[in-house]
Design a protein around this motif. Sequence first.
Motif, PDB file in Angstrom:
ATOM      1  N   LEU A   1       0.829  -1.207   0.000  1.00 41.33           N
ATOM      2  CA  LEU A   1       0.000   0.000   0.000  1.00 41.33           C
ATOM      3  C   LEU A   1       0.864   1.258   0.000  1.00 41.33           C
ATOM      4  N   LEU A   2       1.900   1.272   0.840  1.00 46.20           N
ATOM      5  CA  LEU A   2       2.804   2.428   0.870  1.00 46.20           C
ATOM      6  C   LEU A   2       3.478   2.636  -0.477  1.00 46.20           C
ATOM      7  N   LEU A   3       3.918   1.539  -1.082  1.00 45.87           N
ATOM      8  CA  LEU A   3       4.601   1.642  -2.367  1.00 45.87           C
ATOM      9  C   LEU A   3       3.648   2.158  -3.437  1.00 45.87           C
ATOM     10  N   GLY A   4       2.397   1.720  -3.424  1.00 47.01           N
ATOM     11  CA  GLY A   4       1.407   2.227  -4.374  1.00 47.01           C
ATOM     12  C   GLY A   4       1.156   3.712  -4.209  1.00 47.01           C
ATOM     13  N   GLU A   5       1.089   4.170  -2.975  1.00 50.03           N
ATOM     14  CA  GLU A   5       0.885   5.595  -2.723  1.00 50.03           C
ATOM     15  C   GLU A   5       2.065   6.418  -3.220  1.00 50.03           C
ATOM     16  N   LEU A   6       3.281   5.904  -3.004  1.00 48.64           N
ATOM     17  CA  LEU A   6       4.458   6.647  -3.457  1.00 48.64           C
ATOM     18  C   LEU A   6       4.533   6.665  -4.984  1.00 48.64           C
ATOM     19  N   MET A   7       4.118   5.577  -5.629  1.00 48.45           N
ATOM     20  CA  MET A   7       4.060   5.565  -7.091  1.00 48.45           C
ATOM     21  C   MET A   7       3.073   6.609  -7.603  1.00 48.45           C
ATOM     22  N   ALA A   8       1.911   6.686  -6.975  1.00 48.16           N
ATOM     23  CA  ALA A   8       0.919   7.685  -7.378  1.00 48.16           C
ATOM     24  C   ALA A   8       1.455   9.095  -7.186  1.00 48.16           C
ATOM     25  N   ALA A   9       2.165   9.319  -6.086  1.00 51.90           N
ATOM     26  CA  ALA A   9       2.739  10.637  -5.827  1.00 51.90           C
ATOM     27  C   ALA A   9       3.750  11.023  -6.900  1.00 51.90           C
TER      28      ALA A   9
ATOM     29  N   PRO B   1      12.938  -0.017   5.627  1.00 50.45           N
ATOM     30  CA  PRO B   1      14.062   0.923   5.556  1.00 50.45           C
ATOM     31  C   PRO B   1      14.125   1.701   4.257  1.00 50.45           C
ATOM     32  N   LEU B   2      13.425   1.211   3.198  1.00 53.71           N
ATOM     33  CA  LEU B   2      13.513   1.904   1.918  1.00 53.71           C
ATOM     34  C   LEU B   2      12.238   1.746   1.098  1.00 53.71           C
ATOM     35  N   LEU B   3      11.748   2.857   0.591  1.00 54.00           N
ATOM     36  CA  LEU B   3      10.772   2.907  -0.493  1.00 54.00           C
ATOM     37  C   LEU B   3      11.383   3.775  -1.576  1.00 54.00           C
ATOM     38  N   MET B   4      11.308   3.335  -2.826  1.00 55.96           N
ATOM     39  CA  MET B   4      11.906   4.124  -3.903  1.00 55.96           C
ATOM     40  C   MET B   4      11.078   3.991  -5.174  1.00 55.96           C
ATOM     41  N   VAL B   5      10.756   5.126  -5.760  1.00 52.06           N
ATOM     42  CA  VAL B   5      10.008   5.154  -7.024  1.00 52.06           C
ATOM     43  C   VAL B   5      10.711   6.117  -7.971  1.00 52.06           C
ATOM     44  N   GLU B   6      10.853   5.688  -9.216  1.00 53.27           N
ATOM     45  CA  GLU B   6      11.390   6.543 -10.268  1.00 53.27           C
ATOM     46  C   GLU B   6      10.324   6.717 -11.335  1.00 53.27           C
ATOM     47  N   CYS B   7      10.154   7.949 -11.800  1.00 55.67           N
ATOM     48  CA  CYS B   7       9.218   8.225 -12.892  1.00 55.67           C
ATOM     49  C   CYS B   7       9.883   9.208 -13.845  1.00 55.67           C
TER      50      CYS B   7
ATOM     51  N   LEU C   1       9.463  12.346   7.559  1.00 55.49           N
ATOM     52  CA  LEU C   1       8.207  11.599   7.451  1.00 55.49           C
ATOM     53  C   LEU C   1       7.472  11.669   8.792  1.00 55.49           C
ATOM     54  N   GLU C   2       6.958  12.840   9.093  1.00 53.28           N
ATOM     55  CA  GLU C   2       6.308  13.067  10.379  1.00 53.28           C
ATOM     56  C   GLU C   2       4.788  13.154  10.262  1.00 53.28           C
ATOM     57  N   GLY C   3       4.254  13.068   9.050  1.00 55.26           N
ATOM     58  CA  GLY C   3       2.822  13.142   8.869  1.00 55.26           C
ATOM     59  C   GLY C   3       2.149  11.810   9.124  1.00 55.26           C
ATOM     60  N   ALA C   4       0.821  11.822   9.110  1.00 54.48           N
ATOM     61  CA  ALA C   4       0.058  10.603   9.327  1.00 54.48           C
ATOM     62  C   ALA C   4       0.205   9.634   8.158  1.00 54.48           C
ATOM     63  N   ASP C   5       0.457  10.183   6.972  1.00 53.62           N
ATOM     64  CA  ASP C   5       0.620   9.352   5.780  1.00 53.62           C
ATOM     65  C   ASP C   5       1.502  10.092   4.780  1.00 53.62           C
ATOM     66  N   LEU C   6       1.779   9.433   3.653  1.00 55.00           N
ATOM     67  CA  LEU C   6       2.655  10.038   2.653  1.00 55.00           C
ATOM     68  C   LEU C   6       2.057  11.308   2.066  1.00 55.00           C
ATOM     69  N   ALA C   7       0.747  11.327   1.884  1.00 63.09           N
ATOM     70  CA  ALA C   7       0.092  12.515   1.330  1.00 63.09           C
ATOM     71  C   ALA C   7       0.335  13.727   2.209  1.00 63.09           C
ATOM     72  N   GLU C   8       0.198  13.545   3.518  1.00 62.30           N
ATOM     73  CA  GLU C   8       0.418  14.661   4.437  1.00 62.30           C
ATOM     74  C   GLU C   8       1.879  15.095   4.436  1.00 62.30           C
ATOM     75  N   CYS C   9       2.799  14.145   4.365  1.00 68.73           N
ATOM     76  CA  CYS C   9       4.226  14.486   4.345  1.00 68.73           C
ATOM     77  C   CYS C   9       4.577  15.318   3.114  1.00 68.73           C
ATOM     78  N   LEU C  10       4.052  14.927   1.968  1.00 72.09           N
ATOM     79  CA  LEU C  10       4.319  15.683   0.748  1.00 72.09           C
ATOM     80  C   LEU C  10       3.674  17.060   0.800  1.00 72.09           C
ATOM     81  N   SER C  11       2.479  17.140   1.347  1.00 70.04           N
ATOM     82  CA  SER C  11       1.807  18.432   1.464  1.00 70.04           C
ATOM     83  C   SER C  11       2.608  19.368   2.364  1.00 70.04           C
ATOM     84  N   VAL C  12       3.150  18.829   3.459  1.00 67.70           N
ATOM     85  CA  VAL C  12       3.972  19.625   4.368  1.00 67.70           C
ATOM     86  C   VAL C  12       5.247  20.091   3.676  1.00 67.70           C
TER      87      VAL C  12
END
Length: 297
Positions: free
Chosen positions: A43-51, A76-82, A132-143
């Motif tokens: 799920l985390l990896l899918g969210e980061l791909m969408a981001a 320890p690692l999530l990584m996405v390249e686009c 990465l202090e937000g509740a989720d990846l969306a919040e972290c990116l918004s911050v």
Amino acid sequence: MHDPDFSQRFLFDDTDVRGEMVALNDSYQHVLAKHAYPEPVALLLGELMAAAALLVGTLKFDGLLVLQARSSGAVPLLMVECSSEREIRGIARFHADQIEPDVGLRELMPEGVLAMTVDPREGQRYQGIVALEGADLAECLSVYFANSEQLPTRFWLKADTRRARGFMLQALPADRLKDPEARTNSWQHLTTLADTLTTEELLGLDNETLLHRLYHEETVRVFEPNALRFECSCSRERSAKALISLGEEDLRRLIEEQGGQVSIDCQFCNQHYVFDAADLAQLFAGGGSQAPSDTRH
């Protein structure tokens, strides 16, 4: 009919806000098929791909966008390249024995940081980092965007192991609305409506229905979608260049130690590139990276 993986831009005609929506189906499944990810990691990896797919749509560059999250925890690692051509790939590293069901970003990636790197083919490389202090990846990116000098940007990201979806709003430079208070009110109005999006709506609704449900009282202009696809940038040629950088003597010793051949494995797509002494001789003689025999992969 849309491709199964695409991003689509939209614009509010009466205010200075634009948006982007992204849907990942096939490319997300390609990434998940390469490794046996526990569901919380998938799920985390899918969210980061969408981001990453959303962010590529905001950047005018020719090159590669990399989102890399690191932590001291179970992931320890999530990584996405686009790429600017919307070719996407992703990977995660995880400790399976530390992962429990129904846990999220904070539990999986404590003390984490997220780095966003823009690597153009020409020009200067840029990197920004956020905790990465937000509740989720969306919040972290918004911050991250709120604390940077870039345009205010909000993200909504969801995945369910079958598909990943993203929704983004971004303030534009003053044009239609010059009054600062009017701009602030407009931004708050549009983002507050987006905050009402449920997981089911973001994952299940088509773009037209979703926009109508949120903004049926606004004038929204929707642009043609851009296709996305899974594509790994590994190749035998790139693997050969990595080996050449070791130097001929060290590479020859490595091949001997490995029983006559050395393999470079792509962690993104599980492709294996095998080189032996004959390949070594060909590489350093300037003969290229194509295998001289029919036994290579």
